[in-house]
Enzyme design. Sequence first.
Site, PDB file in Angstrom:
ATOM      1  N   SER A 283      -9.341   2.134   2.886  1.00  0.00           N
ATOM      2  CA  SER A 283      -8.435   2.891   2.060  1.00  0.00           C
ATOM      3  C   SER A 283      -7.407   2.014   1.340  1.00  0.00           C
ATOM      4  O   SER A 283      -6.740   2.485   0.432  1.00  0.00           O
ATOM      5  CB  SER A 283      -7.684   3.908   2.929  1.00  0.00           C
ATOM      6  OG  SER A 283      -6.917   3.220   3.909  1.00  0.00           O
TER       7      SER A 283
ATOM      8  N   LYS B  98       0.844  -1.205   0.000  1.00  0.00           N
ATOM      9  CA  LYS B  98       0.000   0.000   0.000  1.00  0.00           C
ATOM     10  C   LYS B  98       0.874   1.248   0.000  1.00  0.00           C
ATOM     11  O   LYS B  98       1.868   1.301   0.724  1.00  0.00           O
ATOM     12  CB  LYS B  98      -0.898  -0.023   1.234  1.00  0.00           C
ATOM     13  CG  LYS B  98      -1.901   1.136   1.301  1.00  0.00           C
ATOM     14  CD  LYS B  98      -2.763   1.028   2.553  1.00  0.00           C
ATOM     15  CE  LYS B  98      -3.786   2.142   2.630  1.00  0.00           C
ATOM     16  NZ  LYS B  98      -4.618   2.042   3.860  1.00  0.00           N
TER      17      LYS B  98
ATOM     18  N   SER C 293      -9.990  -0.093   7.014  1.00  0.00           N
ATOM     19  CA  SER C 293      -9.311  -0.025   5.717  1.00  0.00           C
ATOM     20  C   SER C 293      -8.703  -1.318   5.219  1.00  0.00           C
ATOM     21  O   SER C 293      -8.190  -1.365   4.108  1.00  0.00           O
ATOM     22  CB  SER C 293      -8.231   1.061   5.747  1.00  0.00           C
ATOM     23  OG  SER C 293      -8.814   2.340   5.741  1.00  0.00           O
TER      24      SER C 293
END
Lengths: 403, 403
Positions: free
Chosen positions: A122, A53, A146
Amino acid sequence: MDSESNVLEELKRVNERDSAVQAWVSRHSDEDIIKASDAYKDGPLSGWTLGVKDVINTYDLPTERGSPIYVGNQPTEDAACVALARDAGAVVTGKTVTTEFALFTPNVTRNPHDLNRTPGGSSSGSAAAVADGQVRSAFGTQTVGSVIRPAAFCGVVGFKPTRELLPMAGVATLSHAFDTVGWFTSDVADCATMFRALSTANASHESFQGRVGRYLSHQWIAAAPETANVVDRSCSALMNAGIEVVDVELQPHLEVVFDAANTILHYEIFRVFAWERTHHLDLISDLVQRMFVRAAAIELDEYLSAQATLRSAREAHDQFMTTNGFDALLTPSAPGEAPTIETTGDSVFNRVWTSLGVPTIHLPVTSGPSGLPLGIQLVGQHWSDQRLLAAAGLAESSFGHYP
Amino acid sequence: MDSESNVLEELKRVNERDSAVQAWVSRHSDEDIIKASDAYKDGPLSGWTLGVKDVINTYDLPTERGSPIYVGNQPTEDAACVALARDAGAVVTGKTVTTEFALFTPNVTRNPHDLNRTPGGSSSGSAAAVADGQVRSAFGTQTVGSVIRPAAFCGVVGFKPTRELLPMAGVATLSHAFDTVGWFTSDVADCATMFRALSTANASHESFQGRVGRYLSHQWIAAAPETANVVDRSCSALMNAGIEVVDVELQPHLEVVFDAANTILHYEIFRVFAWERTHHLDLISDLVQRMFVRAAAIELDEYLSAQATLRSAREAHDQFMTTNGFDALLTPSAPGEAPTIETTGDSVFNRVWTSLGVPTIHLPVTSGPSGLPLGIQLVGQHWSDQRLLAAAGLAESSFGHYP
């Protein structure tokens, strides 16, 4: 070699699907990925491909945090979790799309099961890339929902370990009370291998009781009918597999912590982003700027009171789990199937568990009315990650492998 | 302007003393510091000069972490605490010397009271610079005893707030279970102003009881005679000021946590430094390399067991403080006066309190047999930083201002 042919499969998949799914911010070249995969390294993640990420530092690819403030930002070192994974043999293929600062503004990634739907956020790119077969595993982070939410929307296993079990060094902070590194894999076995690789757990694990609490939560009103169905179906499957499933009443300590978590998050975000607010306010989205305005109004006394509430809830949760002998609570991961791309979906079923800091895992179970993935969340108690993973393994086999 | 003449005094002091004390890794030019101080900024730290320990990121000066691995390392942004302080009006004058990775290898800084003595570590430069009048305030970090110990050896106020009250974003991690940003000032009033500036505390604070526990600790055998004297003398001064001082028996939960903290620190350090270990082992000192070897042997199960011990101790400490109505415990800060420069001194009186995560403050009281500073530590309970600071203010005036 098996892992080499898997890597070639994945690269083919990226090539075919990247323009549609848009899971990646930056990638190494196919050549470099193949070369790195061929250089066999002894370790539990040997031959694994890994997406990271884009809020997690990597020395060989920029870390842009989904924000124009950090475009081209090239860290000089790997985050600790990335260095640990590489040392265990993993090959980082690229950085995956995040929402701005791992908050709630949707980014470009689409749900691989339906390009008009959100992958969740996210950790949008990490969940979508694993779900689409573009990479074997991917790191995400969870501060509210997330990891679990995008895992649910994309139909993969998503795991958030006990907070602070793994280092956050080199991972961008959002709210230090809650931030936790997690990961996505296509099954529980891979998820558990990653856990052992990062924590150096030995083979033994805590006693497994075969007892799960079914917990609908104070936020149950947000659950779509398909969510009620998947909870029922999962509980039946567990019972058929010989696991005891107990209906659990709503717990008061899990009610009050919902608002307390929001107070803590806002108080911390305002201070964590002091640099960005004071130097680059014009490069921050309106949505996040408005969040900062609300956050600025929270005073220390409110924060301290919320921290006291949180602390009691953390203690109460572990006591409750221990007293009842639960390996896990079974509860929704998300309100329903992935919504359309205007939002990243609702983290209403995640906030309480993340704020407690306990390990939690999403397991895909079936498809919903629109053909999109549905699953359930299993929640453990502090430091009992291995027990939760054992329960998850059993649950997964009772559900049958998805899809 | 008063603050301007203070700044000129400080710059003169640096000019005279820097080659002896060696508190700074890098500094802004005198011209730039004067210009920044003149540019009046409204805020609680308006006109304050601030040193920043060289493990804390600054956008305008490198952050080298006391390690050849990070020579010339220039972060693109300020750590959150630095950005908050600047936003409140503080002027960063430079980066202060740290031991390697904020661990225990002595660096170049000397004790301003005696150049043959250590300033303590790991926040060596920050404590020495404030003690020597080279800067009004300075940030440090504490993972074991890295704020309280140098404050004690250098004779300044050193404060470590409740862990996680202030963000660690942009501060190098050592052991995430314990790392906390703290600061040095010459008196409690400045210390409390810094706390309010960073936390946005309003004027009100918790009820103050006027009750302090005298706690000698399980490590008392390490205390030199002058330490016993300063504890006695401080308690007498408090009682003369109308504060109740109660002798407290040794608490079992504070005994077991001493070893548990060491296990946690080692387990975490091995993982936090995964990047440095796997890429730059040759640039890490032998002392730290040997620590990594010991650390590598600690298994997850040991870590989890230590975490369980720590958690119980944290709960027990707060219950104990609440039940007894203590504003603070009064306990040694260090074994005695600053030792010679071969080590940074012993953190034996700091580990327990840091691991609990509670706020703690060092107050200078008097001079010891070698003419070096001696003082005491006041320890509070979680989230009661304002109450501890109120107690510290009262204690300081009862001691008389040092030196």
